[in-house]
Design an enzyme around this catalytic site. Structure first.
Site, PDB file in Angstrom:
ATOM      1  CG  HIS A  82      49.295  -1.051  81.126  1.00 13.71           C
ATOM      2  ND1 HIS A  82      50.360  -0.780  80.300  1.00 13.71           N
ATOM      3  CD2 HIS A  82      48.530   0.080  81.123  1.00 13.71           C
ATOM      4  CE1 HIS A  82      50.253   0.456  79.835  1.00 13.71           C
ATOM      5  NE2 HIS A  82      49.146   0.994  80.304  1.00 13.71           N
ATOM      6  CG  ASP A 240      42.189  -0.311  76.275  1.00 18.33           C
ATOM      7  OD1 ASP A 240      43.333   0.180  76.159  1.00 18.33           O
ATOM      8  OD2 ASP A 240      41.599  -0.388  77.367  1.00 18.33           O
TER       9      ASP A 240
END
Length: 501
Positions: A82, A240
């Site tokens: 993000h 991730d």
């Protein structure tokens, strides 16, 4: 023997793994960097810190490697999701990166929902507008820093900027692109409809690639600084949480992973992008080819425990702290904690809610507070599991990774609160292992990630729920859920005092 490197660009540090063809981790290196928090709700980093520490880590790996460095065939990346890095026409960074846990963009989320529409958001990027996503950050810069936005020619996410600095190539993979709110996750393309609705030029979006695709080789100057071969192949990598899922073997239906790091996530494999969770959990492209995953998020999971330790027990080691907590019965002697230090995402989507200790009295000691924090974090993760179960998913086995898998107390706590068998991988390296597996697959060592997982990932030890604890936690969980609604308005009104010096 051949080798690959997995790089996990986290929020507090970059972790590098050197892995051989049998999946054995031969060496790990971790390099820390600071967080910039100028105001409540702000969270930024200097991308140059990521680059410098990664290069230092690669050099350390190379210096300690006793074999032929040309046998290190590939490198791939996992990265914090993000985040927003804006580049100018010369590909120079314009301003510090705004991170995933930055919550300044509530007004921008409302604007996105109004101009695009909630139904379109659930149809195209499959997610509602949340403060953590990249798109609201772009609009925030556009509105509050117009001079910086005017310079911007391209945006990247953290690991994509790091990879660009190592290769000179500009790309973003589908799993990280899915976390921006700009990707049509089924068409695997940037959404022109969303860009047009928000007056964002599509050229601001970088080229898209699959996570296992080779995107170049490391630059000569990087090879000289690190000692690695210029011929080393560089693969795109993934978000991730997607890489964490790969590293935990979440590569088929029925697999669910719980990861407790700075944030906490519950990730479940999805074979297609056609289901609907009504925006209650995230729905994103997996880093595995032609697959998806659903994800619930606790913004401050491990962060809540580290904050508690650093604030109230700085001189006590983590092991000693958890050992004390293990002597406390279920329920922490009537003490509850909500892990809302930076707001919350699943299931409340609330940037103004903050943490509470409920039920304190003078008999409570440090050990009770520690256990309450751990239980509160786990209750929050259970809210995501509850949503999955309400939508028909069977969750009776959970793969635990991250900090929550390193403690026997926390593993048992998860088994009891989730009422599921909790499996701990024997060699748990999380997202870094997922990145290494993408490099191994991309380099042609295996025909599929599933085949790679069968070699790299070993059998797990398991922890079964204790029936007596399960019943107690069911009661406590209902009390825990009531705290949010009881404190929501109070926390909203306290916002006026948070940025006062």
């Amino acid at each position: 023997m051949k080798y690959v490197i997995g790089v996990d660009l986290g929020t507090s540090a970059v972790k590098l793994l050197l892995v051989n063809q049998k999946g054995k981790v031969l060496q790990t290196v971790s390099k820390e960097y600071p967080l910039i928090q100028e105001k409540a709700g702000y969270s930024e980093q200097n991308p140059e810190d990521w680059v410098a520490q990664t290069i230092a880590g690669l050099k350390e790996l190379a210096d300690c490697f006793s074999g032929d460095l040309s046998d290190i065939e590939g490198i791939s990346f996992s990265g914090q999701m993000h985040g927003l890095i804006l580049l100018d026409g010369n590909h120079e960074v314009i301003r510090p990166a705004i991170l995933w846990n930055d919550t300044r963009t509530t007004a921008e989320c409302q604007e996105i929902t109004k101009r695009v529409g909630k139904e379109k958001l659930l149809q195209i990027p499959k997610n509602i507008a949340l403060e953590g996503f990249t798109l609201p950050k772009i609009l925030w810069v556009k509105k509050h820093e117009p001079e910086n936005y005017a310079k911007a020619k391209l945006f990247l996410l953290p690991k994509d900027y790091l990879r660009f600095r190592l290769t000179g190539q500009l790309h973003i993979d589908y799993s990280d692109a899915a976390s921006t709110l700009l990707l049509d996750i089924n068409k695997l393309s940037w959404s022109k409809e969303i860009c047009e609705a928000l007056d964002i030029h599509p050229d601001l979006c970088p080229p898209l690639v699959p996570s296992h695709e080779m995107v170049g080789n490391i630059k000569k100057e990087i090879a000289e600084k690190t000692g690695l071969s210029e011929e080393m192949k560089v693969f795109a990598g993934g978000a991730d949480n997607a890489c964490g899922a790969i590293g935990a073997g979440v590569l088929e239906e029925g697999k669910t992973m719980v990861s407790i790091g700075t944030s906490g996530v519950v990730v479940s494999y999805e074979a297609d992008g056609d289901k609907s969770f009504d925006g209650k959990v995230h729905y994103m492209n997996h880093a595995a080819p032609n697959a998806y995953y659903t994800m619930g998020v606790t913004l401050a999971a491990g962060y809540s425990l580290s904050w508690f330790k650093n604030t109230f027990a700085k001189e006590v080691g983590f092991d000693a702290l958890l050992k004390q907590a293990s002597k406390v019965p279920v329920g922490a002697k009537g003490l509850l904690f909500t892990p809302y230090l930076v707001g919350e995402r699943t299931p409340y989507v609330d940037a103004t809610i903050r943490s509470s200790f409920i039920g304190m009295d003078s008999s409570h000691e440090l050990k009770h507070f520690t256990r309450a924090v751990m239980e509160g974090i786990t209750f929050s993760l259970n809210e995501s599991i509850e949503i999955f179960r309400e939508h028909g998913k069977v969750i009776d086995k959970v793969i635990a990774i991250g900090g929550g898998a390193k403690s026997e107390l926390w593993l048992q706590m998860q088994a009891d609160i989730f009422n599921a068998t909790v499996m701990k991988p024997n060699s748990e390296q999380g997202p870094g292992m997922g990145a290494a597996m993408l490099a191994a697959y991309g380099a042609g060592w295996f025909a599929s990630l599933q085949e790679c997982a069968s070699v790299f990932l070993k059998d797990a030890e398991t922890v079964e729920p204790i029936p007596e604890n399960v019943e107690k936690y069911k009661e406590l969980y209902q009390l825990y859920k009531s705290i949010y609604h009881s404190t929501k308005q109070v926390n909203k009104e306290l916002m006026a005092y948070r940025n006062v010096d």
